[in-house]
Design a protein around this motif. Structure first.
Motif, PDB file in Angstrom:
ATOM      1  N   LEU A   1       0.820  -1.212   0.000  1.00  0.00           N
ATOM      2  CA  LEU A   1       0.000   0.000   0.000  1.00  0.00           C
ATOM      3  C   LEU A   1       0.852   1.260   0.000  1.00  0.00           C
ATOM      4  O   LEU A   1       0.424   2.305  -0.505  1.00  0.00           O
ATOM      5  N   LEU A   2       2.048   1.187   0.565  1.00  0.00           N
ATOM      6  CA  LEU A   2       2.934   2.349   0.597  1.00  0.00           C
ATOM      7  C   LEU A   2       3.680   2.560  -0.718  1.00  0.00           C
ATOM      8  O   LEU A   2       4.100   3.696  -1.013  1.00  0.00           O
ATOM      9  N   THR A   3       3.841   1.513  -1.500  1.00  0.00           N
ATOM     10  CA  THR A   3       4.666   1.628  -2.710  1.00  0.00           C
ATOM     11  C   THR A   3       3.892   1.428  -4.009  1.00  0.00           C
ATOM     12  O   THR A   3       4.328   1.901  -5.070  1.00  0.00           O
ATOM     13  N   ARG A   4       2.793   0.729  -3.961  1.00  0.00           N
ATOM     14  CA  ARG A   4       1.931   0.558  -5.145  1.00  0.00           C
ATOM     15  C   ARG A   4       0.482   0.745  -4.731  1.00  0.00           C
ATOM     16  O   ARG A   4      -0.361  -0.129  -4.871  1.00  0.00           O
ATOM     17  N   ASN A   5       0.210   1.922  -4.222  1.00  0.00           N
ATOM     18  CA  ASN A   5      -1.126   2.208  -3.725  1.00  0.00           C
ATOM     19  C   ASN A   5      -2.114   2.372  -4.878  1.00  0.00           C
ATOM     20  O   ASN A   5      -1.755   2.943  -5.929  1.00  0.00           O
ATOM     21  N   PRO A   6      -3.337   1.891  -4.740  1.00  0.00           N
ATOM     22  CA  PRO A   6      -4.314   2.046  -5.818  1.00  0.00           C
ATOM     23  C   PRO A   6      -4.518   3.498  -6.258  1.00  0.00           C
ATOM     24  O   PRO A   6      -4.808   3.753  -7.431  1.00  0.00           O
ATOM     25  N   ASN A   7      -4.355   4.452  -5.324  1.00  0.00           N
ATOM     26  CA  ASN A   7      -4.523   5.858  -5.692  1.00  0.00           C
ATOM     27  C   ASN A   7      -3.383   6.371  -6.570  1.00  0.00           C
ATOM     28  O   ASN A   7      -3.560   7.311  -7.333  1.00  0.00           O
TER      29      ASN A   7
END
Length: 540
Positions: A88-94
């Protein structure tokens, strides 16, 4: 010796101990003990502003600890939370969704020097749209706001992706330390989507449908079905002398928890920063316009009418902010109608009059709301309050619950469980005008069988329980919401009586699992520095 003189001497002794920094270890006969089902005889609900769980606790218990900032090091065996993973920190959906444009970002750490930020969009429909059918990937597009207030440094505040920013234990240090020594939840939610006023209405009544009166249009309401209106925005309360004359205003039908407590003879009070209109600030401001200057955010109005817990119901409205006749009145029926200033809470407790149920709202500059408050001013308020309470003889029977009214549009990666569907013109969760099909929506307070405009649960938010009876270094994974506090009050003082009329309290889990009532912890006090949030002492 007369009873009055005895009370005076005991009050002076407690005040002397408070100012000396010593801890009052024994119970004091000054503190009333309304009948309760648990050892908690005094509940202090601190309702702060506009924070998502990931915004304050996303990387808990791991802090960066740069030089020059308060440090945080987790205790051994600290429980894990549902936080921001490496993915989530490196390939976050946003960051991967091109619809976010220049705001497409991964979550990033906000430094302590970046405590002052812009307020994000936290309206009812846009918050639903940001979830993008549960993908949680449209926060910059639908609720992001670029830039800090005009007087703050620019640095990272350059796009709508600002709402992917989070703080760690070097900024929200006190909250992380309280979590280490007491209990916190990583699965607690706003009862519905939307801003402050629906949050406070749910905290004290579990109901946002059933508007009784409206002034100045209906900009903060939506069609609730069956000819009703549901509050989804921030109207001011009708009748409050401080309500803005041209702002949308409402009064609500039904009851609130104050009505039930009064009927049961349980002492209670609402304590709002700026409610006392007789005070003049050092800058010369007074009455409804009284302000406080913060070195971080400038001059900020102390009192915000649409944050006032009990001003929306005729039964508890103190229209002119009438002062209590004496400190002895606080918590009881009287001219103030249980509505007081935040200083009245400290004054009353210091003199031995501690109501059973207390709702606290900090002066606005300390309530944590981005745009006019910040985590550092918020920390000062919370630490001073809890240090004060821990020095009283009533601490052994007290619980402080810290929770928030809404998420402010700050990113959280968890899709909330939708326990109440809705189809109103304002809903956007599963398409225009819909959060599910709304056919099983909870009723309203006036016979409306399916009150719309109450899509929930809303975004995930922090919640902590600080008490000698709280479980130590404990993370609760039970699904809770703002009305879980309401349910605990009902179970502890009202024999399980519920609000009825479609209140969310009928669905809510309690917060009782965050306590251990078999054994009161000896290590039940943690004194922190109000500036750094770091521990001073932990007494046994």
């Amino acid at each position: 010796m007369s009873e009055k003189l005895t009370r005076f001497i005991l009050a002076r002794k407690i005040l002397a101990l408070l100012t000396s920094g010593l801890t009052v270890l024994g119970p004091s006969p000054l503190f009333a003990s309304d009948h309760s089902a648990t050892p908690i005889r005094h509940l202090v609900v601190v309702f702060q502003e506009n924070v998502s769980f990931d915004h304050y606790f996303g990387t808990y218990p791991y802090a960066l600890n740069p030089a020059g900032e308060p440090s945080f090091h987790a205790r051994p065996n600290t429980p894990t939370i549902n936080g921001l993973t490496i993915t989530l920190l490196t390939r976050n959906p946003n960051s991967l969704n091109p619809a976010n444009g220049a705001g497409a970002k991964n979550p990033f750490r906000l430094d302590r020097s970046q405590a002052v930020t812009a307020d994000q969009n936290h309206n009812y429909g846009p918050e639903q749209a940001a979830t993008d059918f549960g993908l949680m990937d449209l926060y910059p597009k639908d609720v992001g706001t670029a830039g800090p207030p005009p007087d703050a440094p620019a640095s990272v505040f350059t796009s709508t992706g600002l709402n992917l920013g989070y703080y760690d234990g070097n900024t929200v240090t006190a909250l992380w330390n309280y979590a280490q020594h007491f209990a916190m939840s990583d699965n607690s939610y706003d009862t519905v989507f939307g801003p402050s006023t629906p949050g406070l209405m749910n905290l004290v009544s579990g109901q946002t449908n059933g508007v009784d009166k409206v002034l100045n249009g209906t900009g903060s309401e939506t069609d609730g079905g069956a000819g009703t209106l549901t509050v989804i925005g921030d109207p001011d309360p009708i009748g409050d002398i401080c309500s803005a004359p041209t702002r949308n205003q409402v009064q609500m039908k039904g009851s609130n928890i104050g009505d039930l407590l009064s009927a049961a003879g349980v002492t209670w009070g609402s304590f709002m920063g700026g409610f006392d209109l007789t005070i003049t600030s050092p800058d010369g401001t007074s009455k409804c316009a009284r302000t406080t200057f913060s070195a971080n955010t400038g001059s900020v109005a102390d009192y915000i009418p649409h944050h006032a817990f009990f001003q929306y119901w005729a039964s508890t409205l103190n229209a002119n902010h009438t002062r209590p006749s004496s400190i002895a009145e606080i918590g009881h029926d009287g001219e103030a109608r249980h509505q007081y200033d935040i200083h009245d809470f400290f004054d009353a407790v210091a003199q031995g009059n501690f109501p059973a149920v207390n709702f606290l709202k900090a002066p606005a500059y300390q309530d944590g709301h981005a745009g006019y408050s910040d985590p550092l001013d918020e920390q000062t308020f919370l630490v001073n309050l809890i240090n004060f309470l821990e020095k009283t003889g009533a601490w052994e029977s007290t619980a402080v619950v810290v929770l928030y009214d809404d998420s402010d549009g700050w990113y959280d990666h968890v899709m909330p469980p939708i326990v109440n569907q809705s189809t109103s013109p304002a809903d956007m969760l599963t398409g225009p005008g819909s959060c599910g099909n709304g056919s099983s929506a909870l009723p309203g307070p006036d016979g409306n069988p399916h009150a719309q405009g109450r899509c929930g649960y809303g975004p995930r938010q922090p919640m902590l329980v600080i008490s000698p009876w709280a479980k130590e270094n404990f993370v609760d994974h039970t699904i809770t919401d703002q009305t879980s506090v309401l349910r605990f009050i009902e179970d502890n003082w009202l024999g399980g009586q519920r609000m009825g009329d479609g209140s969310f309290d009928a669905l809510a889990n309690s917060i009782v699992q965050m306590f251990d009532f078999k054994t009161r912890r000896e290590r039940g006090r943690l004194f922190l520095d109000p500036t750094t949030g770091e521990p001073r002492t932990a007494t046994r």
